[in-house]
Write a protein that holds these residues in place. Structure first.
Motif, PDB file in Angstrom:
ATOM      1  N   HIS A   1      -6.951   6.014 -16.830  1.00  0.00           N
ATOM      2  CA  HIS A   1      -7.558   5.569 -15.435  1.00  0.00           C
ATOM      3  C   HIS A   1      -6.843   4.146 -15.154  1.00  0.00           C
ATOM      4  CE1 HIS A   1     -10.518   3.527 -12.439  1.00  0.00           C
ATOM      5  NE2 HIS A   1     -10.424   4.948 -12.164  1.00  0.00           N
ATOM      6  N   ALA A   2      -6.740   3.227 -16.142  1.00  0.00           N
ATOM      7  CA  ALA A   2      -6.115   1.977 -16.296  1.00  0.00           C
ATOM      8  C   ALA A   2      -4.773   2.151 -15.781  1.00  0.00           C
ATOM      9  CB  ALA A   2      -6.239   1.118 -17.445  1.00  0.00           C
ATOM     10  N   GLU A   3      -4.183   3.169 -16.333  1.00  0.00           N
ATOM     11  CA  GLU A   3      -2.716   3.215 -16.027  1.00  0.00           C
ATOM     12  C   GLU A   3      -2.443   3.760 -14.805  1.00  0.00           C
ATOM     13  OE1 GLU A   3      -1.067   6.055 -19.084  1.00  0.00           O
ATOM     14  OE2 GLU A   3      -1.492   4.734 -20.582  1.00  0.00           O
ATOM     15  N   LEU A   4      -3.317   4.717 -14.298  1.00  0.00           N
ATOM     16  CA  LEU A   4      -3.093   5.219 -13.101  1.00  0.00           C
ATOM     17  C   LEU A   4      -3.205   4.035 -11.913  1.00  0.00           C
ATOM     18  CD1 LEU A   4      -2.815   8.045 -11.685  1.00  0.00           C
ATOM     19  CD2 LEU A   4      -5.175   7.987 -11.293  1.00  0.00           C
ATOM     20  N   ALA A   5      -4.387   3.214 -12.131  1.00  0.00           N
ATOM     21  CA  ALA A   5      -4.625   2.054 -11.470  1.00  0.00           C
ATOM     22  C   ALA A   5      -3.367   1.178 -11.383  1.00  0.00           C
ATOM     23  CB  ALA A   5      -5.731   1.245 -11.870  1.00  0.00           C
ATOM     24  N   GLN A   6      -2.761   0.918 -12.638  1.00  0.00           N
ATOM     25  CA  GLN A   6      -1.544  -0.025 -12.802  1.00  0.00           C
ATOM     26  C   GLN A   6      -0.516   0.756 -11.920  1.00  0.00           C
ATOM     27  OE1 GLN A   6      -1.071  -2.821 -14.073  1.00  0.00           O
ATOM     28  NE2 GLN A   6       1.238  -2.868 -14.184  1.00  0.00           N
ATOM     29  N   ALA A   7      -0.192   1.848 -12.036  1.00  0.00           N
ATOM     30  CA  ALA A   7       0.779   2.672 -11.444  1.00  0.00           C
ATOM     31  C   ALA A   7       0.505   2.677  -9.791  1.00  0.00           C
ATOM     32  CB  ALA A   7       0.890   4.394 -11.866  1.00  0.00           C
TER      33      ALA A   7
ATOM     34  N   ARG B   1      -0.956   0.378  -8.348  1.00  0.00           N
ATOM     35  CA  ARG B   1      -0.502  -1.141  -7.868  1.00  0.00           C
ATOM     36  C   ARG B   1       0.759  -1.219  -7.880  1.00  0.00           C
ATOM     37  NH1 ARG B   1      -5.047  -2.730 -10.921  1.00  0.00           N
ATOM     38  NH2 ARG B   1      -3.757  -2.874 -12.956  1.00  0.00           N
ATOM     39  N   GLU B   2       1.583  -0.809  -8.858  1.00  0.00           N
ATOM     40  CA  GLU B   2       2.976  -1.019  -8.765  1.00  0.00           C
ATOM     41  C   GLU B   2       3.513  -0.234  -7.495  1.00  0.00           C
ATOM     42  OE1 GLU B   2       4.370   0.064 -12.559  1.00  0.00           O
ATOM     43  OE2 GLU B   2       3.454  -1.645 -13.533  1.00  0.00           O
ATOM     44  N   ALA B   3       3.062   1.054  -7.317  1.00  0.00           N
ATOM     45  CA  ALA B   3       3.620   1.655  -6.051  1.00  0.00           C
ATOM     46  C   ALA B   3       3.284   0.769  -4.780  1.00  0.00           C
ATOM     47  CB  ALA B   3       2.899   2.881  -6.048  1.00  0.00           C
ATOM     48  N   GLY B   4       2.088   0.359  -4.782  1.00  0.00           N
ATOM     49  CA  GLY B   4       1.795  -0.444  -3.657  1.00  0.00           C
ATOM     50  C   GLY B   4       2.760  -1.844  -3.297  1.00  0.00           C
ATOM     51  N   VAL B   5       2.799  -2.378  -4.515  1.00  0.00           N
ATOM     52  CA  VAL B   5       3.684  -3.654  -4.481  1.00  0.00           C
ATOM     53  C   VAL B   5       5.139  -3.147  -3.963  1.00  0.00           C
ATOM     54  CG1 VAL B   5       5.138  -5.162  -5.992  1.00  0.00           C
ATOM     55  CG2 VAL B   5       2.624  -4.779  -6.188  1.00  0.00           C
TER      56      VAL B   5
END
Ligand SMILES: Nc1ncnc2c1ncn2[C@@H]1O[C@H](COP(=O)(O)OP(=O)(O)OP(=O)(O)O)[C@@H](O)[C@H]1O
Ligand SMILES: [Mg+2]
Length: 411
Positions: free
Chosen positions: A186-192, A194-198
């Protein structure tokens, strides 16, 4: 709980031996052989008791009974204990009741069949010894039999309980591990995300800065150069007014880009917005800019209107910078389920394949058409360029009407 039961089991054996020895001494049994036999029994028990209690606390899975090396060693130890018990029983029949501990241990340490066989053999000895010492009776057979049955059933039941406990512990551990893994995922997904959003935000900013601010500065630069090149105060005044108007427009655009708002010209619809930028283009460059509308092109979702407007801005900026044209025609047309925008100029033209092959970095130009094409493709549309040296240039964009929902990056 299991630890306590193991203690009780140890204690039981010690009590049975001590009581047996005390009774035997009281009934006049010779002390030396009695003490040696019972000491040997206790000593042998002490040697293997630890291993036996480990086995009780951590029983293997049911199927591993025969091949388990620890179990085999426990079985041999138990046979040794039975041997010590037989000697002690021979010395005094009062030690016969240590058999209860032997039955319990057989239940723990042997597979069921082995436990039953050994239990029966021990039972035979107990019954024979008891009958021999105290006379034969039904009670002398039934009593030990019930005792043996009870001890075996107790130890098997206990073992099943312990095994279930261990399995439950294993299950809980694997559930906890699975939960931890899910949390990590879940944390990895959230990070991904976030990165996609950035990344999407960065793409939006770079495209919008290219289509608005960069083009604004370039038009201001051209106007300023024209102003320094003329001595006519009226002409200079007009150019200064245009520079002021362009700067004000692009300042407004800059604020909208930073705030991720829709472009100002679009507030009254796509057609008006295209007319407005074409009119300004004509004023600033002196190149005739005509706008045609063919069919119903209104009511497009904002991301589609933004994409077409930005394409028009990029195409007009290219006409100004590269085409040396006299005339440019912008056509908005309804085409089935799509809306098209054509920007056609009569300028010097170019070889699109060569322009595409150069793949310049954004800082050195060569970004406009590529970015416009990517933006349109994200919305299900596309961009084509037709041109050739001396033949003018036609930039043609289209988007399907249905794609109203767009990623943030497309504004
Ligand atoms: N209307 C046009 N007339 C002549 N040449 C054109 C025209 N449009 C584009 N080109 C050629 O295609 C190239 C690529 O255009 P593009 O808009 O992608 O980048 P750019 O204008 O060079 O730089 P940028 O738009 O990033 O500031 C241009 O450098 C130019 O050579
Ligand atoms: Mg360009």
């Amino acid at each position: 709980m299991v630890r306590r039961l193991v203690l009780v089991q140890h204690l039981l054996l010690v009590v049975l031996v001590v009581v047996g020895v005390a009774r035997a001494l009281a009934t006049g049994t010779a002390p030396l052989p009695l003490l040696i036999a019972s000491a040997a029994l206790l000593l042998w028990y002490a040697v293997g008791a630890r291993a036996a209690s480990v086995r009780l606390r951590e029983p293997g899975p049911r199927s591993s009974g025969r091949t388990d090396g620890g179990l085999r060693a426990g079985g041999w130890w138990l046979l040794g204990l039975v041997a010590c018990w037989l000697v002690a029983t021979a010395v005094s029949p009062d030690l016969v009741w240590v058999a209860f501990s032997v039955w319990l241990l057989a239940g723990h340490l042997l597979p069921l069949r082995g436990a039953v066989v050994l239990g029966l053999l021990v039972l035979v000895v107990v019954v024979a010894r008891g009958g021999h010492a105290e006379g034969w009776s039904t009670a002398a057979v039934v009593g030990p039999s019930v005792g043996a049955l009870f001890a075996l059933a107790l130890s098997r039941g206990l073992q099943a309980l312990v095994r279930d406990n261990a399995e439950r512990r294993r299950l809980i551990a694997s559930l906890v591990a699975a939960q931890e893994e899910a949390e990590e995922l879940h944390a990895e997904l959230a990070q991904a995300q976030r990165e996609a959003g950035v990344l999407a935000e960065r793409t939006r900013l770079s495209r919008d800065i290219h289509d608005t601010l960069a083009q604004g500065f370039s038009s201001i630069l051209l106007l300023a150069r024209a102003g320094t090149a003329t001595d006519d105060p009226v002409g200079q005044r007009r150019l200064l007014d245009q520079i002021g108007a362009s700067a004000a427009d692009h300042l407004d655009e800059a604020r909208r880009v930073v705030g991720a708002l829709a472009p100002a010209p679009l507030e009254s619809g796509l057609t008006d917005a295209v007319r407005r930028i074409a009119g300004r283009f004509e004023d600033e460059t002196g190149v005739e800019a005509q706008v045609r509308v063919d069919g119903d092109v209104g009511g497009l979702p904002p991301p589609l209107e933004v994409a077409l407007l930005r394409t028009a801005q990029t195409a007009l900026a290219n006409v100004r910078q590269h085409a040396s044209a006299h005339r440019v025609v912008l056509t908005l047309a309804e085409a089935g389920d799509s809306v098209r925008l054509d920007v056609v100029d009569d300028g010097r033209g170019f070889v699109p394949e060569e322009a595409g092959a150069r793949r310049e970095t954004p800082s050195r130009g060569g970004y406009g058409l590529r970015a416009a094409r990517e933006r349109l493709r994200e919305l299900g549309g596309d961009l084509e360029v037709e041109s050739g040296p001396g033949r003018g240039t036609a930039v043609s964009a289209h988007v399907p009407r249905g794609t109203g929902r767009a990623p943030r990056g497309s504004w």
